[in-house]
Enzyme design. Sequence first.
Site, mmCIF file in Angstrom:
data_model
loop_
_atom_site.group_PDB
_atom_site.id
_atom_site.type_symbol
_atom_site.label_atom_id
_atom_site.label_comp_id
_atom_site.label_asym_id
_atom_site.label_seq_id
_atom_site.Cartn_x
_atom_site.Cartn_y
_atom_site.Cartn_z
ATOM 1 N N SER A 73 0.481 -1.265 0.532
ATOM 2 C CA SER A 73 -0.304 0.253 0.239
ATOM 3 C C SER A 73 1.091 1.301 0.114
ATOM 4 O O SER A 73 0.073 2.601 0.101
ATOM 5 C CB SER A 73 -0.510 0.061 0.898
ATOM 6 N N LYS A 76 0.377 3.732 -2.546
ATOM 7 C CA LYS A 76 -1.119 4.556 -2.659
ATOM 8 C C LYS A 76 -0.672 6.373 -2.691
ATOM 9 O O LYS A 76 -1.152 7.372 -2.746
ATOM 10 C CB LYS A 76 -1.901 4.790 -1.620
ATOM 11 N N SER A 138 -6.277 4.250 4.124
ATOM 12 C CA SER A 138 -5.865 3.273 3.324
ATOM 13 C C SER A 138 -6.714 2.323 2.624
ATOM 14 O O SER A 138 -6.474 0.684 2.207
ATOM 15 C CB SER A 138 -4.615 1.781 3.600
#
Length: 404
Positions: A73, A76, A138
Site C-alpha cells: 500500500s 498509494k 488505506s
Amino acid sequence: MRFPPYLAACAALCAMAVAVAQSVPVPNATPATSVQIPAAPAPAGASAWLLMDFSNGQVLAGANPDARVEPASITKVMTSYVVAAEMKAGKIKRSDQVLISENAWRGGGGGTDGSTSFLPLGSTVSLDELERGMVIQSGNDAAIALAEHVAGSEVAFVELMNTYAKKIGMNNTNFVNPHGLSDPNHYSTARDLALMGRAMIRDFPEAYSYNKIREYTVNGIRQHNRNGLLWRDASVDGIKTGHTSAAGYCLLASAKRGEQRLVSVVLGIQTDSQKQGFDLRENGNLALLNWGFRFYETRTLYTPDKIIASPRVWKGKGNVVTLAVASPFSVSLPRGKFDALKANIDLPKHVIAPLAAGQKVGTLKISLDGKVVAEAPLVATTAVAKAGFFGRLWDGFLMWWDNL
C-alpha cells in the site's frame, strides 16, 4: 579584406577545450564538535531499508536499496502524487463528485480481504473524501475510484503513475495498479520509494498533510491511520504503511525536527503476527530516524543569490558571466565534519556566448576526504548575447592561439 584561412577554422579548433577545475571557498563550513558515529541500526527482519535526507536526497544509510520489492500500500503515495499533480494542472477538483463503480467496489470494497473505506456500490463521494479515505484508511476502493475518475480507467491511470515515477527519478519501479495489491509486475525499491516520499512532501505539501491525520470516518465507519509512529513521535508526520503476504510489513516514514527532515523506509518484514509486524516496522523506522537526527546535520552551503564564479566569456557582447546554483544547495554530513569540506567547480576552458539565463555552464562539486559527496549544476544568472562578426572572429583567433 581577406583573413588567413586558419582564422575560419578557429571555432572548430576551440572545441578541443577541456574542463578546468577550480577551487572555491565553502561557506557555512564552521567546525562543530566532533561526534563518534556508530553504525546505523539495521531494522530487524527487513529485507531492504534506507534513510535519506529530504533536502538533497542524500542517502545516509541503507541495505539492499536497489533490490526489487513489492511496495504494497505504499503504492498509494504515488496515487496521491498523481491526483495532486492532475489537480494542480486544473483537470480535477477536490469538490468533484466521484461514482463508486462496480470495479472499485468489487476490487477494493468491503467484500475483499484488503484495507477498504467500505464505500457503497453506486454511491457518489467527493474527491477530497476519497483521498482522505485512501491516505488515512488505506482504502483500496478509494484508490480505484480515484484512478477511474482521474484517468477514466485503472489502466490509463497506471500509465500516469509510471510517467510521473520516471520524472521523479524512480528508475527501478513499475506500477500495475493504484492500490498495491500483489502482482509480479508491480515492484519498486527502497531508494525509489524514498524518492517518491520526498517528492510528495516537496511538490504537494497540502496533499501530503493528510498523511498525519490519525483517524477518519467514511460512510459512518471510523478507522485509524495504520502508521503507529504518529502516536509515538510528534516529529513524524507520515508517510504510509503497507502489508501483503508477499510484501511483508512495510513502512515509509518521514519526520521533521527543527529545520531538518529525514525520510526512512523499511520493507519486507515477514511474520505471522500482525502486532509483531507493526512493531518491527515502526521500531525500525524510528531507530533510523533517531540515528540520523542524532549523528547527521544538514547545512545549506549556497543559494541562488550567491555568485560562485565569474568566468571570462568568449564571442559575447559581455566579457564575463556570473554563475550560481539554480536552487538552494545543501549537504548532509556527520556532525563535526563540515570544516573538512572542499569545493571545486568544473568549467569548460572556454565559456562561449550566446548564453541564456539559467543555462548550465559548469558543475559545483563538494568533497570530503577526497570523495565527492554532493554536486550541483552552475547556471548563468544573466544572459550574454553573442558579439558581432568581427568580435567573434577576433575571439576565435585568441581562443585558437590559447589552445596551441
